[in-house]
Each structure stands twice: as C-alpha cells, then as structure tokens.
Design an enzyme around this catalytic site. Sequence first.
Site: not given
Length: 296
Positions: A239, A96, A171
């Site tokens: 993140k 990701s 995502k």
Amino acid sequence: MTTIAFLGLGIMGSPMAVHLAGAGNTVTGYNRSPDKAEPLVAAGGRAAASVAEAVRGADVICLMVPDSPDVKDVLAGEKGVFDSAEPGALIIDFSSIRPDVTVELAKQAAARGFRMLDAPVSGGEKGAVDAALSIMVGGDTGDFEAARPIFETLGKTVVHVGPSGSGQTVKAANQLIVAANIEALAEAVVFLEAYGVDIEAALRVLGGGLAGSKVLEQKQGNMLSRSFPPGFRIDLHHKDMGIVTAAAREAGVVVPLGSLVEQLMASAKASGDGALDHSALLRGVQRLSGRADKEN
C-alpha cells in the site's frame, strides 16, 4: 497528564497506547476487534465500544489505522471523530496514508474546530514496543510543541518536517528507502547462498561496512531463519509503495527503483505472502531464482 483516545490497537497501535498509559495519561482505546484492547486495559487504560465513546472528553485523539479510507471513515464518517470529539481537541494521525488525503482532512478538521497533525512513524513493531520510533510530523508548529510530550513517550527521533501533509510525504520517502534496502538484502542473501558462503559470517562483515544498515541489522534474522512473523506486513508496504509511485507521478518525479520494488511487493502479495513481514521479499527472490525452499 492528558486524556487520550487511541483509535486502532493493532501491531503498532497497541504498544503505543500502552506506553501512553504507562506514562500516567488517561487512555481510552477503541479497536474494531475488542480483544485487541486487552493489553491497554492491563496497563491501566480503558476500552471503549465505539469511536464516539472513546473520544468523549479526550484532549488528544490518536489514530493508528491501515489506510487512507480507514482514516477518512474514523475521522469524517458518521459518529466519527469530527461528529463526536470535544471542540479544540488535538488529532494526531500516526497512520501512513496519502499526503493529499491528509491535507484535505486537516482542512476539514480546522473547519470543525479541531487541530490536526500527521505523524507517521518508522521502526516497525520493535520500535513501537521499545518506544523507539522515528516520528515525522506535519502540521502547525504550535500544535507540534503541544504534542511533543506524547511523541517523546513513543519515539527516540521526533522531527517537525513542515506543514500539513509533510509527515506523510517524508514517510513515503522512508518506505521507498526501506523497501529498496530489504529487496537488496534479500537478493544478496540468495546470491551468497548460491555460492555456499557462510551467510552469518558474510552478513556480519557486511554489517560492519558501508553496506550496514538498520534493515540488515533487524531483518537478517528473519531471512536466515526463514521465519517472517509480521512486524510490518507486505500488504501494508505494498500500500505504501502505491502512495510513493502515485505521489511521484503527481510531482513529475521519476522513481524507477521504487516502481520496480512496488511490483515485487505486488508479486509477493499475489503469491500469498501479504500477511508476512516485509522481509519475506526474500521468498520472491527465491521463487524468481528457482531456489524456493520446499515449504515456500
């Protein structure tokens, strides 16, 4: 049967590589910590000592590493995939990372004679272990169809969502929704406890109504037991929320709830909870409410 290199054998990558080996593929894995390859070797795969060794002769190269700089290094770094893989190899990035980084790397891959799909996953460690991941794929339609057997070995929901970078964009949206759900569940648990409600009974009835969700189903156990083994670490979700807010800013989209949850993730990380599962956002709600457990 396909010859596969799998780069990154952590919490998610290890069971994914094991499933691919179990499906009859020839799988060679690489991880910076060599011991992480042991489950793959036990499943009939092979461990490599370097990226270059792992990708030699591979038809498909899979990545599952933490962040954009890691993907850049593995693909474009010295003796990385672009320097070492066979021409025409199909690269599938399950990591990701930032959508813009994916688009740029896909361009570099094409210029070097490779094909590349971005295919981030949702479902956490349990989804990886159960081969029940949701996989959102960006890239060329033909490459997606070529990779379908791999995706269907690893996931239950596999969808081609658009051109390169689209998988990462979807995502990011997924991580926004999941983070908001976890925070809402954490706040609800602390709220209910403050009133002395039977928490298990309350969550059971909430789960049967509109408040029900995969998050409630999968994360309530952690919150009730105050046990947060990392299925998906706060460090990584922090993140991902940075990716959400940065991409939203670039698109001129307002994400007020996303920005707030990003800050709550940052607070949890700063408080030392980064290595815990993201359900440990509960601990942050407890701290803010002055109701922290003695060990919290």
